[in-house]
Design a protein around this motif. Sequence first.
Motif, mmCIF file in Angstrom:
data_model
loop_
_atom_site.group_PDB
_atom_site.id
_atom_site.type_symbol
_atom_site.label_atom_id
_atom_site.label_comp_id
_atom_site.label_asym_id
_atom_site.label_seq_id
_atom_site.Cartn_x
_atom_site.Cartn_y
_atom_site.Cartn_z
ATOM 1 N N ASP A 1 0.832 -1.208 0.000
ATOM 2 C CA ASP A 1 0.000 0.000 0.000
ATOM 3 C C ASP A 1 0.865 1.256 0.000
ATOM 4 O OD1 ASP A 1 -2.268 -1.503 0.047
ATOM 5 O OD2 ASP A 1 -2.682 -1.206 2.182
ATOM 6 N N GLU A 2 1.900 1.233 0.821
ATOM 7 C CA GLU A 2 2.783 2.406 0.894
ATOM 8 C C GLU A 2 3.494 2.610 -0.439
ATOM 9 O OE1 GLU A 2 5.603 2.395 4.126
ATOM 10 O OE2 GLU A 2 6.470 4.321 3.513
ATOM 11 N N GLU A 3 4.001 1.528 -0.978
ATOM 12 C CA GLU A 3 4.701 1.626 -2.263
ATOM 13 C C GLU A 3 3.783 2.144 -3.368
ATOM 14 O OE1 GLU A 3 7.447 -1.632 -4.149
ATOM 15 O OE2 GLU A 3 7.413 -1.843 -1.973
ATOM 16 N N ALA A 4 2.560 1.651 -3.377
ATOM 17 C CA ALA A 4 1.596 2.066 -4.405
ATOM 18 C C ALA A 4 1.288 3.548 -4.280
ATOM 19 C CB ALA A 4 0.325 1.237 -4.286
ATOM 20 N N MET A 5 1.089 4.019 -3.034
ATOM 21 C CA MET A 5 0.761 5.430 -2.822
ATOM 22 C C MET A 5 1.921 6.309 -3.238
ATOM 23 S SD MET A 5 -1.652 7.413 -1.899
ATOM 24 C CE MET A 5 -1.169 8.781 -2.937
ATOM 25 N N LEU A 6 3.132 5.918 -2.867
ATOM 26 C CA LEU A 6 4.299 6.737 -3.219
ATOM 27 C C LEU A 6 4.546 6.749 -4.725
ATOM 28 C CD1 LEU A 6 6.781 6.011 -0.295
ATOM 29 C CD2 LEU A 6 5.723 8.201 -0.875
ATOM 30 N N SER A 7 4.139 5.711 -5.408
ATOM 31 C CA SER A 7 4.357 5.688 -6.856
ATOM 32 C C SER A 7 3.455 6.699 -7.566
ATOM 33 C CB SER A 7 4.142 4.281 -7.417
ATOM 34 O OG SER A 7 2.775 3.962 -7.398
ATOM 35 N N GLU A 8 2.421 7.174 -6.870
ATOM 36 C CA GLU A 8 1.510 8.166 -7.470
ATOM 37 C C GLU A 8 1.700 9.561 -6.890
ATOM 38 O OE1 GLU A 8 -2.432 6.902 -6.632
ATOM 39 O OE2 GLU A 8 -2.149 4.921 -7.520
ATOM 40 N N ALA A 9 2.493 9.674 -5.843
ATOM 41 C CA ALA A 9 2.605 10.966 -5.145
ATOM 42 C C ALA A 9 3.566 11.902 -5.870
ATOM 43 C CB ALA A 9 3.090 10.723 -3.719
ATOM 44 N N PHE A 10 3.516 13.189 -5.494
ATOM 45 C CA PHE A 10 4.434 14.194 -6.043
ATOM 46 C C PHE A 10 5.679 14.299 -5.173
ATOM 47 C CE2 PHE A 10 0.182 15.561 -7.404
ATOM 48 C CZ PHE A 10 0.381 15.642 -8.767
ATOM 49 N N ASN A 11 6.728 14.853 -5.742
ATOM 50 C CA ASN A 11 7.967 15.146 -4.990
ATOM 51 C C ASN A 11 8.603 13.912 -4.362
ATOM 52 O OD1 ASN A 11 7.630 18.052 -5.321
ATOM 53 N ND2 ASN A 11 5.959 17.853 -3.855
ATOM 54 N N VAL A 12 8.390 12.755 -4.968
ATOM 55 C CA VAL A 12 8.921 11.534 -4.375
ATOM 56 C C VAL A 12 10.412 11.398 -4.694
ATOM 57 C CG1 VAL A 12 8.775 9.011 -4.404
ATOM 58 C CG2 VAL A 12 6.688 10.387 -4.451
ATOM 59 N N LYS A 13 11.176 11.025 -3.671
ATOM 60 C CA LYS A 13 12.607 10.760 -3.835
ATOM 61 C C LYS A 13 12.896 9.322 -3.414
ATOM 62 C CE LYS A 13 13.836 15.486 -2.394
ATOM 63 N NZ LYS A 13 14.679 16.249 -1.446
ATOM 64 N N ASP A 14 14.141 8.912 -3.633
ATOM 65 C CA ASP A 14 14.547 7.552 -3.252
ATOM 66 C C ASP A 14 14.329 7.284 -1.763
ATOM 67 O OD1 ASP A 14 15.266 7.003 -5.786
ATOM 68 O OD2 ASP A 14 17.429 7.201 -5.473
ATOM 69 N N ASN A 15 14.456 8.337 -0.952
ATOM 70 C CA ASN A 15 14.340 8.143 0.500
ATOM 71 C C ASN A 15 12.965 8.547 1.033
ATOM 72 O OD1 ASN A 15 14.749 10.845 0.016
ATOM 73 N ND2 ASN A 15 16.223 11.144 1.676
ATOM 74 N N SER A 16 11.979 8.608 0.147
ATOM 75 C CA SER A 16 10.623 8.951 0.606
ATOM 76 C C SER A 16 9.987 7.792 1.362
ATOM 77 C CB SER A 16 9.724 9.265 -0.601
ATOM 78 O OG SER A 16 10.048 10.510 -1.168
ATOM 79 N N ARG A 17 9.275 8.149 2.415
ATOM 80 C CA ARG A 17 8.418 7.192 3.120
ATOM 81 C C ARG A 17 7.140 7.914 3.517
ATOM 82 N NH1 ARG A 17 10.603 2.208 5.077
ATOM 83 N NH2 ARG A 17 8.403 1.889 5.579
ATOM 84 N N LEU A 18 6.130 7.130 3.817
ATOM 85 C CA LEU A 18 4.906 7.709 4.374
ATOM 86 C C LEU A 18 5.014 7.648 5.897
ATOM 87 C CD1 LEU A 18 2.123 6.132 2.116
ATOM 88 C CD2 LEU A 18 3.169 8.408 1.928
ATOM 89 N N GLY A 19 4.962 8.821 6.516
ATOM 90 C CA GLY A 19 5.129 8.880 7.967
ATOM 91 C C GLY A 19 4.112 8.040 8.718
ATOM 92 N N CYS A 20 2.915 7.943 8.178
ATOM 93 C CA CYS A 20 1.868 7.211 8.901
ATOM 94 C C CYS A 20 2.119 5.713 8.912
ATOM 95 C CB CYS A 20 0.490 7.507 8.317
ATOM 96 S SG CYS A 20 0.206 6.819 6.678
ATOM 97 N N GLN A 21 3.047 5.262 8.093
ATOM 98 C CA GLN A 21 3.322 3.830 8.036
ATOM 99 C C GLN A 21 4.549 3.461 8.874
ATOM 100 O OE1 GLN A 21 1.012 1.776 6.256
ATOM 101 N NE2 GLN A 21 0.053 3.776 6.490
ATOM 102 N N ILE A 22 5.092 4.445 9.576
ATOM 103 C CA ILE A 22 6.278 4.181 10.395
ATOM 104 C C ILE A 22 5.912 4.291 11.867
ATOM 105 C CG2 ILE A 22 8.614 4.959 10.928
ATOM 106 C CD1 ILE A 22 8.832 5.877 8.016
#
Length: 110
Positions: free
Chosen positions: A72-93
């Motif tokens: 789910d996190e990977e899927a969301m980040l694949s559609e988000a803006f400003n994504v970098k190699d070190n992006s994560r979703l804070g709510c999943q940590i």
Amino acid sequence: MELDIRIKIIDRDGLEHEVVAPTDMAMNLMEVVKSYELAPEGTIGICGGMAMCASCQCYVLSDTELPPMSDDEEAMLSEAFNVKDNSRLGCQIQMTPGMEGLVVELAPES
Ligand code: FES
């Protein structure tokens, strides 16, 4: 056992905040950011932590070991803006004792 960890959060204005986060309250990083009001209300945690909005995106700047991304996190980040190699979703940590010294920067509002 030490239940609080110290982490550093760089807000969207580039200001560094060293904060103490509990690891015994099932809190995630997005909730920590909210509890310290490091991002204006309504600009973070919009989906309530369901990995469905990316408003909690952050860049991980330390080499802290973090739990792997869920699909789910990977899927969301694949559609988000400003994504970098070190992006994560804070709510999943979820905050755990091993994250002492974590440094993250909030991604820009998109
Ligand atoms: S709060 Fe919506 S994806 Fe994290």
